[in-house]
Scaffold this motif. Structure first.
Motif, short mmCIF file in Angstrom:
data_model
loop_
_atom_site.label_atom_id
_atom_site.label_comp_id
_atom_site.label_asym_id
_atom_site.label_seq_id
_atom_site.Cartn_x
_atom_site.Cartn_y
_atom_site.Cartn_z
N ASN A 17 0.83 -1.20 0.00
CA ASN A 17 0.00 0.00 0.00
C ASN A 17 0.87 1.26 0.00
O ASN A 17 2.10 1.19 -0.01
CB ASN A 17 -1.02 -0.02 1.14
N ALA A 18 0.22 2.43 0.05
CA ALA A 18 0.92 3.69 -0.09
C ALA A 18 1.91 3.94 1.03
O ALA A 18 2.89 4.69 0.86
CB ALA A 18 -0.09 4.84 -0.15
N ALA A 19 1.71 3.33 2.20
CA ALA A 19 2.61 3.50 3.33
C ALA A 19 3.73 2.47 3.34
O ALA A 19 4.56 2.46 4.26
CB ALA A 19 1.84 3.45 4.65
N GLY A 20 3.75 1.57 2.35
CA GLY A 20 4.82 0.59 2.25
C GLY A 20 4.57 -0.71 2.98
O GLY A 20 5.50 -1.52 3.14
N PHE A 21 3.34 -0.97 3.40
CA PHE A 21 3.01 -2.21 4.11
C PHE A 21 2.51 -3.25 3.10
O PHE A 21 1.74 -2.94 2.20
CB PHE A 21 1.95 -1.97 5.19
N THR A 22 2.95 -4.50 3.29
CA THR A 22 2.67 -5.58 2.35
C THR A 22 1.44 -6.38 2.77
O THR A 22 1.32 -6.79 3.92
CB THR A 22 3.88 -6.53 2.26
N LEU A 23 0.53 -6.61 1.82
CA LEU A 23 -0.70 -7.37 2.09
C LEU A 23 -0.36 -8.83 2.34
O LEU A 23 0.44 -9.43 1.63
CB LEU A 23 -1.65 -7.23 0.90
N MET A 24 -1.04 -9.42 3.34
CA MET A 24 -0.80 -10.81 3.71
C MET A 24 -2.05 -11.65 3.45
O MET A 24 -3.18 -11.16 3.51
CB MET A 24 -0.42 -10.91 5.19
N GLY A 25 -1.82 -12.93 3.15
CA GLY A 25 -2.93 -13.86 2.93
C GLY A 25 -2.43 -15.29 3.05
O GLY A 25 -1.32 -15.55 3.50
N TYR A 26 -3.28 -16.21 2.62
CA TYR A 26 -2.93 -17.63 2.64
C TYR A 26 -2.83 -18.14 1.21
O TYR A 26 -3.58 -17.70 0.33
CB TYR A 26 -4.00 -18.44 3.37
N GLU A 27 -1.91 -19.06 0.96
CA GLU A 27 -1.87 -19.69 -0.35
C GLU A 27 -3.15 -20.50 -0.56
O GLU A 27 -3.59 -21.22 0.32
CB GLU A 27 -0.64 -20.60 -0.46
N TYR A 28 -3.73 -20.34 -1.73
CA TYR A 28 -5.05 -20.94 -1.99
C TYR A 28 -4.93 -22.43 -2.29
O TYR A 28 -4.05 -22.86 -3.03
CB TYR A 28 -5.72 -20.25 -3.18
N TYR A 64 -4.13 -16.98 -4.05
CA TYR A 64 -4.14 -16.62 -2.63
C TYR A 64 -5.57 -16.35 -2.17
O TYR A 64 -6.47 -16.10 -2.98
CB TYR A 64 -3.31 -15.35 -2.38
N ARG A 65 -5.73 -16.40 -0.84
CA ARG A 65 -6.96 -15.92 -0.23
C ARG A 65 -6.59 -14.89 0.83
O ARG A 65 -5.83 -15.20 1.76
CB ARG A 65 -7.76 -17.07 0.40
N ILE A 66 -7.08 -13.67 0.64
CA ILE A 66 -6.73 -12.58 1.55
C ILE A 66 -7.33 -12.83 2.93
O ILE A 66 -8.51 -13.18 3.05
CB ILE A 66 -7.23 -11.24 0.98
N ALA A 67 -6.51 -12.67 3.95
CA ALA A 67 -6.97 -12.86 5.33
C ALA A 67 -7.41 -11.53 5.91
O ALA A 67 -6.84 -10.48 5.62
CB ALA A 67 -5.84 -13.45 6.17
N LEU A 68 -8.45 -11.57 6.73
CA LEU A 68 -8.90 -10.40 7.48
C LEU A 68 -8.75 -10.68 8.96
O LEU A 68 -8.64 -11.84 9.38
CB LEU A 68 -10.37 -10.08 7.16
#
Length: 405
Positions: free
Chosen positions: A118-129, A314-318
């Motif tokens: 994202n714009a602040a440099g943080f990487t999106l995390m999830g699970y391998e599908y 992937y499946r995005i985790a919340l």
């Protein structure tokens, strides 16, 4: 002590209004920050004990509160990697220090390595599908998470392993009559092979099926499969046939092999109608380049190929907590677990208390500029009034000191 107390109370009031002005300034500065949550200053009184005939004025103390649970307006964009949550929950992101945080700021774009950042440099995390398997929901932890990476794999091909073929075989056909249809399948390198399905009537309610490679004329069913029907024309024998790919030669110069392919014949009938086939269906694909990606409302991230195939990766985790407003704000519009926020629970979009993920959308700041300007004017006037209290107490104290002179 009453004059000193008056001055002390005036200073307390000025400090409180300064804190309020600080939150107002921060809110206005972040009015266009994606996913920003408004800060507000809450006041509470401080009472000091008083004796008979005298009064000790107290003061006021402040606490900053964040409206984290209040959702901002949704704005739509043209980027498929821009994400918003319609409902409860937070995206899980990873900072440069390797620590996980929560955020509603979903302005993600692939970086040089293909990670969604994202714009602040943080990487999106999830699970391998994994098809048909939901990762285990973790309470108070982020085990099993991986970075969502959309780096291009170049060309990709998949060999066929399963398919189906339905047909109606004419019940009035004479013994020895042959009906033929065909199906295109893919070998291990994505080369196409055409298989001919030859149905031969051998007896009442009985047919044999011989499947051969059209180019080499080599059979994949040895011996041929037998199809038997009941008086109503329904298939009574096994509804699947496995083709032995090793029985046919590879295409010259390729070294590619044809996998064993399981064909479903459950839709085959024998009725008083002309031969007709449903066209069949097969998995696998010819070589194709990555053309993009898409993310559905359940948070499943698909890589999209030029041939239209979608490959879930992937499946995005919340994540969520029992008291979102008690999360601890950090730089970069992210949050970490607070003392009073409750434990972090991970889950998936559309389940439980988690909202749906909107692709091509962003959550705007929940700041109301008109409300902030009103609060600014109120704080300015209250600060001035408190300064007058301090000034008056100072003047009276000066009069008291001058009595000795």
């Amino acid at each position: 002590m009453s004059l000193y107390g008056t001055m002390r109370t005036g200073v307390s009031g000025m400090n409180a209004q300064s804190n309020r002005l600080s939150t107002v300034a921060e809110n206005i500065a972040n009015a266009n920050t994606t996913g920003y949550k408004r800060a507000s200053t809450e006041f509470s009184s401080m009472i000091l004990p008083s004796g008979n005939g005298s009064y000790n004025s107290g003061g006021v103390q402040t606490e900053v509160r964040y409206s984290i649970s209040q959702q901002g307006a949704t704005t739509f964009t043209t980027s498929a990697s821009d994400l918003a949550i319609d409902g409860g929950g937070f995206f899980i992101v990873e900072g440069a220090n390797g620590q996980e945080y929560l955020t509603r700021a979903g302005s993600f774009v692939p970086d040089s390595q293909g990670n969604l950042v994202n714009a602040a440099g943080f990487t999106l995390m999830g699970y391998e599908y994994e098809a048909g398997v939901d990762p285990t929901v973790v309470v108070n932890g982020f085990d099993g998470l991986t970075r969502v990476n959309l780096a291009s794999d170049g060309l990709i091909a998949a060999g066929s392993t399963k398919g189906s073929m339905g047909a109606n075989l004419p019940s009035g056909a004479a013994n020895g009559d042959v009906s033929t249809t065909s199906l295109v399948v893919y070998d291990s390198q994505g080369n196409t092979r055409i298989l001919d399905f030859n149905y031969t009537k051998t007896d009442d309610n009985e047919w044999t099926l011989n499947i051969v490679d059209r180019v080499s004329n080599e059979p994949l069913t040895v011996p041929p499969a037998t199809l038997v029907f009941d008086a109503a024309g329904a298939l009574t024998t096994a509804a699947t046939v496995t083709l032995d790919g090793s029985l046919i030669s590879p295409i010259d110069g390729t070294g590619a092999v044809l996998n064993d392919i399981t064909i479903d014949f459950s839709k085959t009938t024998q009725l008083g109608y002309a031969f007709s086939a449903d066209g069949g269906d097969i998995d696998g694909n010819a070589p194709s380049k990555v053309a993009g990606y898409q993310i559905d409302s359940d948070g499943i991230v698909y890589v999209k190929y030029e041939n239209g195939e979608l490959d879930p990766r992937y499946r995005i985790a919340l994540a969520n907590v029992q008291s979102p407003d008690k999360l601890k704000p950090e730089s970069g519009n992210v949050y970490s677990q607070g003392v009073d926020s409750g434990v972090i629970i991970t889950g998936f979009a559309g389940s439980g208390d988690f909202g749906e993920i909107l692709s091509g959308a962003l959550e705007s700041s929940n700041v109301d500029i008109a409300e902030e300007l009103t609060a600014m004017i109120e704080s300015q006037r209250n600060y001035t009034a408190n300064s007058k209290v301090f000034q008056t107490g100072s003047e009276l104290l000066e009069v008291l000191v001058n009595l000795k002179r």
